[in-house]
Motif scaffolding. Structure first.
Motif, mmCIF file in Angstrom:
data_model
loop_
_atom_site.group_PDB
_atom_site.id
_atom_site.type_symbol
_atom_site.label_atom_id
_atom_site.label_comp_id
_atom_site.label_asym_id
_atom_site.label_seq_id
_atom_site.Cartn_x
_atom_site.Cartn_y
_atom_site.Cartn_z
ATOM 1 N N VAL A 1 -6.027 -0.839 -5.166
ATOM 2 C CA VAL A 1 -5.603 -1.704 -6.264
ATOM 3 C C VAL A 1 -5.077 -0.869 -7.428
ATOM 4 C CG1 VAL A 1 -6.275 -3.740 -7.546
ATOM 5 C CG2 VAL A 1 -7.629 -3.024 -5.579
ATOM 6 N N PHE A 2 -5.667 0.332 -7.569
ATOM 7 C CA PHE A 2 -5.234 1.218 -8.650
ATOM 8 C C PHE A 2 -4.484 2.398 -8.064
ATOM 9 C CE2 PHE A 2 -9.518 -0.415 -9.447
ATOM 10 C CZ PHE A 2 -9.259 -1.259 -10.507
ATOM 11 N N LEU B 1 -9.562 10.769 -7.637
ATOM 12 C CA LEU B 1 -10.032 11.681 -6.600
ATOM 13 C C LEU B 1 -10.330 13.062 -7.187
ATOM 14 C CD1 LEU B 1 -10.519 12.234 -3.589
ATOM 15 C CD2 LEU B 1 -8.133 12.884 -3.409
ATOM 16 N N GLY B 2 -9.403 13.575 -7.985
ATOM 17 C CA GLY B 2 -9.596 14.882 -8.601
ATOM 18 C C GLY B 2 -10.812 14.893 -9.512
ATOM 19 N N LEU B 3 -10.952 13.830 -10.267
ATOM 20 C CA LEU B 3 -12.076 13.717 -11.199
ATOM 21 C C LEU B 3 -13.407 13.688 -10.451
ATOM 22 C CD1 LEU B 3 -11.766 13.589 -14.206
ATOM 23 C CD2 LEU B 3 -12.093 11.125 -14.127
ATOM 24 N N VAL B 4 -13.445 12.908 -9.373
ATOM 25 C CA VAL B 4 -14.682 12.812 -8.585
ATOM 26 C C VAL B 4 -15.054 14.184 -8.026
ATOM 27 C CG1 VAL B 4 -15.638 11.913 -6.427
ATOM 28 C CG2 VAL B 4 -14.456 10.374 -8.000
ATOM 29 N N MET B 5 -14.036 14.900 -7.501
ATOM 30 C CA MET B 5 -14.316 16.229 -6.941
ATOM 31 C C MET B 5 -14.944 17.132 -7.994
ATOM 32 S SD MET B 5 -10.836 16.713 -4.688
ATOM 33 C CE MET B 5 -11.058 18.382 -4.086
ATOM 34 N N LEU C 1 -13.179 5.979 -0.464
ATOM 35 C CA LEU C 1 -12.624 6.012 -1.823
ATOM 36 C C LEU C 1 -11.159 5.560 -1.897
ATOM 37 C CD1 LEU C 1 -13.417 6.762 -4.771
ATOM 38 C CD2 LEU C 1 -12.450 9.018 -4.327
ATOM 39 N N PRO C 2 -10.250 6.156 -1.118
ATOM 40 C CA PRO C 2 -8.854 5.723 -1.220
ATOM 41 C C PRO C 2 -8.658 4.256 -0.828
ATOM 42 C CG PRO C 2 -9.057 7.561 0.328
ATOM 43 C CD PRO C 2 -10.417 7.243 -0.146
ATOM 44 N N TYR D 1 0.836 -1.199 0.000
ATOM 45 C CA TYR D 1 0.000 0.000 0.000
ATOM 46 C C TYR D 1 0.866 1.242 0.000
ATOM 47 C CZ TYR D 1 -3.811 -3.142 1.284
ATOM 48 O OH TYR D 1 -4.727 -4.159 1.305
ATOM 49 N N ASP D 2 0.328 2.313 -0.583
ATOM 50 C CA ASP D 2 1.010 3.603 -0.603
ATOM 51 C C ASP D 2 0.340 4.516 0.409
ATOM 52 O OD1 ASP D 2 2.104 6.059 -1.102
ATOM 53 O OD2 ASP D 2 1.124 6.328 -3.043
#
Lengths: 379, 290, 318
Positions: C281-282, C290-294, C275-276, A70-71
């Motif tokens: 996985v991605f 995140l930016g897109l959702v905002m 969300l995070p 994880y990051d």
């Protein structure tokens, strides 16, 4: 049998078969992005590379190793969540990671509660002092970095030192440690400056240092972009006070970014990894260092850094311990890690004990000097 | 004395970048009342794309031009895709949209350009120029000249050209501007293109000194925002002065007081100025319509 | 039976807190739940400040930092019980909000934004730089709250994760209850009048400055308590808790979920906390998504996620 039933039956067979496939699950949470990304990114790459390597050789004791990585982006709160996730949900047997001291402290609290071995990749001495049963670490402490630097200063007859540190965790922690050990080693701190890691000009602070009476050497605890900018500013001002960088900049990238001319003659405490070619043939660390360097640089086409080396050593210690452990269970692995003796990694030769979870001494630290755009051994 | 000169040099070098960012804020704010928090990402892209193109073998001036044009196009796209559809949204929504854009651009840059730190050669070499015992890099002069030139061009544009006046008219009263036949949509597009280009120019000029990486944008955006607010949002003169002032305050604080609290002093000054002048140093006065 | 919005909100929250654990596959989900509740408390404060009183803050993480460090420092230096340290942090936050709020709440829109931003940065700088007190950017240990051991003594044996899940859940419900009471009080009505039009509110005799200041102080206390709970739960805290990004996170959660209602904002806190975790996985694409959702939510669902969803559902029902 209807097709649906067949599928369900198939799923049951699969589910039943899963536990039979021997598998060792290792967890990792590193700061591959965020403010400490320059440190954590090579760590993440290294771990992924080594897992592939180990499995290519048939795993550990014939069992496949999986890595759950994880990051945490350097956020201690995220690190704690990921540590919980690794232990409770992914059911790993050990954790490697904690790029920064803050994230390491968060992970170790969870790991200690759950009794899962944790190998930290961060510098602060607090992580293993006092010794906690399940927590180990691979890098030298930043106190040792200061001691190494001051020892060289002593040898060169310097006693009055200026410190200029970045205000992030890495810089601030090493700055504090240097101030702590300075009196013991006969050093007087005559100037003490800081800069923000996002700053783009530090000539003001450097000018102040230059104007301070009697400064004989400068120490710079810091890493990444701002450390390179600082080196350029130092040259811009035409300063010639002997300059000691920290192990945070130990990678070819620092020389390239700051410019070989700017950092000519800079010294820093580093690991054998940076001077792989210069190591004597009999050097115990040589095999580990050259193998890792070749593999990493071959795969990612970027120069190795000390930090990737920490991750390499962490993985090496863990896989060595799992191979020796009586069972691939957390408690047994912990005991095996603590029994590690004379294991040569890129950072040093590790010997852990019940009272020492750092496993290194000053001897593994090498004093490096930049000459003609390359790392050389100063000693 | 030489110390003071050095502190001033340090201050104007950093201040020039802040001023360029602040000027970029000003244009978009004038056309749309939006403070674009992604302004810092334009600076990042200016540096990153130039590095990328230069690394690919293009000569530096061409690489810089490509960076400015591409970033400008991205500014237009941002306006069309994210700002125009959100017209009339409350201030807090607009803040989130532009911060969202900033995070999105950062995430994309990280994938495209990687996480490494990059730089490219300074335009006129790295040999410092000595003045009164202090030194300044030729590149710093480029940065300062860039900020002044952009300011001058904007000032002429807003006060002397029809188009520039149209932008100001749109800023003052969108509906009235539309009524007198100004194409406000075009004004918006133009201001985003200009603003992004100025940001990118800042990145091109600053990168040889400050270096660049995918995450540098937000720091520039915050300082530029602070500079623009200090000077008074919407006024190019204020943006220029505000940007340089923040740079100078930081350098002088670091030099004479404490380097630890230099950013703090900058913000304390802003708070004080806003306390006495709630519209900043040169801000336009607004009245509440009932 | 017709539920008032207040009892409906509290009922939904209580049911969620009580029943969600039935579906938890592992202990890790208690941790995520507890984080959602902690964030939920902070965004409830933002609802009062931004949703009702119409004021913006880009520095509320500063108050979270004060709440968090109160729990780390007060027990260590004055041997104060951690529970009292939460109260102390809240009191300091309220006092500071009063001091700072008086001058800066005269400012509007972006000017208020930059002033609050400056405040948040100042707090985070003090936490970073005053090493002798706060131990600097590496962070500091926070003592155990001790309530779990107490409950164990009474025969209620919860795991650490379970305890913090239920404790933060209860705190959230209490916080929501207080906020909803405020909504229906004269103060709440005056606040909402102020949001509609300051000039109109003034003409009907609302003391603008006092109302804004009250909202600012109350929201500061919410942020502070949220910071305290985070610190006590993590048993370790760093100055990141007071950072700019945390301030933005609070506002984004509230506005994305629907800043007009407590339930909406808490929904936003849940969505942005999950969300995070869902994107690990991605991880490479996390920032982009995140930016897109905002952007997308603010453009297409302007009132926020929950109000928009509810309206869709209602529209279908009719």
């Amino acid at each position: 049998m209807t097709p649906t039933k067949a599928i369900i039956a198939g799923l049951f067979v699969l589910a039943g078969a899963l536990p039979a496939v021997a598998e060792i699950r290792i967890g990792a949470s590193v700061s591959a992005t965020g403010p400490a990304g320059a440190l954590g990114d090579p760590e993440a790459k290294t771990l992924e590379m080594l897992i592939e390597e180990v499995n290519g050789k048939g795993g550990i004791n014939g069992e496949t190793v999986t890595l759950v990585l994880y990051d945490d982006a350097g956020d201690p709160n995220k690190a704690r969540t990921f540590a919980t996730r690794l232990i409770e949900d992914d059911e790993v047997v050990a954790i490697i990671g904690g790029t920064t001291t803050g994230t390491s402290m968060s992970i170790l609290a969870v790991a200690e509660d759950a009794g899962i071995p944790f190998i930290s990749l961060a510098g602060a001495i607090d992580i293993i002092d006092p010794v906690k049963p399940y927590t180990f670490k691979t890098p030298h402490t930043d106190r040792m970095g200061c001691q190494k630097i001051f020892a060289d200063m002593q040898a060169r007859g310097f006693a009055k030192v200026a410190i200029i540190a970045s205000t992030d965790g890495f810089g601030a922690s090493m700055q504090a440690q240097c101030k702590l050990v300075a009196p013991e080693m006969g050093m007087e701190i005559v100037a003490d400056e800081t800069y923000d890691p996002k700053d783009s000009d530090m000539t003001a602070q450097l000018t102040k240092i230059r104007g301070t009476e009697g400064v004989q050497a400068i120490v710079n605890p810091g890493f990444g972009q701002s450390a390179a900018v600082l080196a350029r500013n130092y040259r811009q001002l035409g300063m010639d006070i002997p300059f000691y960088a920290s192990h945070g900049v130990a990678s070819q990238g620092y020389i390239d970014l700051a410019g070989a001319e700017a950092v000519e003659g800079f010294r820093l405490p580093g690991t054998a990894l940076l001077v792989a070619e210069l190591l004597a043939d009999g050097d115990v660390q040589k095999p580990a260092v050259t193998a890792y360097k070749a593999a990493f640089e071959g795969k990612f086409a970027t120069p190795v850094s000390t930090f990737g080396g920490y991750a390499h050593d962490g993985f090496m210690i863990l896989s060595d311990a799992i191979a020796r452990a009586t069972a691939a269970e957390p408690a047994a692995i912990r005991d095996a890690i603590e029994a590690t003796t004379g294991l040569a990694g890129t950072t040093g030769v590790y010997t852990y004990s019940a009272t020492d979870h750092l496993g290194l001494d000053l001897s593994a630290f090498r004093l490096l000097e930049i000459r003609g755009g390359a790392w050389t051994l100063a000693e | 004395m030489s110390e003071l000169i050095q502190f001033l040099f340090s201050g104007v070098t950093v201040g020039a970048v802040y001023a360029l960012v602040a000027l970029g804020f000003t244009i978009i704010y004038n056309a749309s009342d939006v403070v674009n928090f992604a302004q810092g990402e334009f600076v990042m892209l200016g540096g990153m794309i130039t590095w990328f193109a230069h690394e690919a073998g293009l000569p530096l001036p061409l690489a810089a031009l490509i960076a400015i044009v591409l970033t400008s196009a991205l500014g237009v796209a941002m306006n069309k895709l994210a700002i125009e559809p959100a017209r009339g949204a409350p201030v807090v929504s607009l803040i989130i949209i532009t911060i969202g854009a900033s995070i999105f651009i950062q995430g994309t840059a990280q994938l495209v350009f990687g996480k490494q730190i990059h730089t490219f050669p300074a335009f006129s070499g790295d040999t410092p120029i000595h003045v009164g015992g202090a030194t300044i890099l030729p590149q710093s002069l480029w940065m300062i000249a860039g900020a002044l030139a952009v300011f001058l061009a904007l000032w002429l544009f807003f006060s002397r050209t029809l188009l520039g006046r149209a932008v100001m008219a749109t800023a003052n009263n969108r509906l009235a501007a539309q009524l007198v036949g100004i194409n406000t949509n075009f004004v918006m597009t133009l201001s985003f293109a200009l603003s992004a280009a100025i940001g990118a120019l800042g990145g091109v000029l600053a990168t040889p000194v400050t270096l660049t990486a995918y995450g540098v944008g937000i720091g520039f955006a915050l300082k530029g925002f602070a500079g623009a607010m200090l000077g008074g949002m919407g006024n190019p003169k204020g943006a220029l002065l505000g940007g340089f002032l923040i740079g100078l305050i930081e350098a002088l604080t670091a030099g004479y007081l404490s380097s630890q609290y230099k950013d703090a002093v900058a913000f304390v000054v802003i708070l004080l100025v806003l306390f006495f002048l709630p519209q900043g140093l040169f801000g336009r006065k607004t009245t509440d319509r009932v | 039976m017709k539920l008032t919005p207040k009892s409906a909100t509290l009922l939904v929250l209580a049911v969620l807190v009580a029943l969600s654990p039935l579906f938890f596959p592992s202990g890790y989900y208690y941790r995520v739940g507890a984080l959602i509740f902690v964030n939920g408390i902070a965004v409830t404060g933002i609802v009062i400040l931004t949703g009702w009183a119409g004021q913006i803050s880009l520095g509320h993480a500063g108050f979270a930092g004060i709440g968090a460090y109160a729990c780390a420092l007060a027990p260590a230096h004055w041997s104060l019980h951690p529970a009292l340290a939460v109260v102390l942090g809240a009191a300091i936050s309220a006092l500071l909000a009063w001091l700072v709020g008086r001058p800066i709440l005269r400012l509007r829109g972006y000017y208020l934004g930059v002033a609050t931003l400056g405040f948040g940065i100042l707090v985070s700088m003090v936490l970073n730089n005053e090493r002798d007190l706060t131990r600097g950017p590496d962070g500091i240990e926070v003592p155990e709250l001790g309530l779990r051991a107490l409950l164990k003594g009474w025969g209620l044996d919860l795991s650490n994760g379970q305890f913090w899940y239920f404790f933060c859940g209860l705190c959230l419900i209490a916080g929501a209850w207080l906020a909803l009471n405020l909504y229906n009080s004269p103060t709440g009505r005056a606040l909402r009048a102020l949001h509609g039009s300051e000039v109109a509110a003034r003409t009907v005799g609302v003391d603008l400055a006092r109302m804004k200041l009250q909202a600012f102080m109350i929201s500061a206390v919410y942020a502070s308590v949220s910071g305290s709970l985070l610190a006590l739960q993590n048993k370790f805290i760093t100055p990141d808790v007071a950072g700019f990004m945390h301030s933005i996170e609070m506002v984004t959660m509230a506005v994305l979920g629907g800043v007009g209602s407590v339930l909406g904002a808490i929904f936003g806190a849940g969505a942005l906390t999950l969300l995070p975790q869902a994107l690990t996985v991605f991880a490479e694409y996390e920032q982009m998504v995140l930016g897109l959702v905002m952007m997308l939510v603010m453009i297409f669902l302007r009132e926020g996620l929950l109000p928009s969803i509810l309206r869709k559902l209602r529209g279908r029902g009719e």
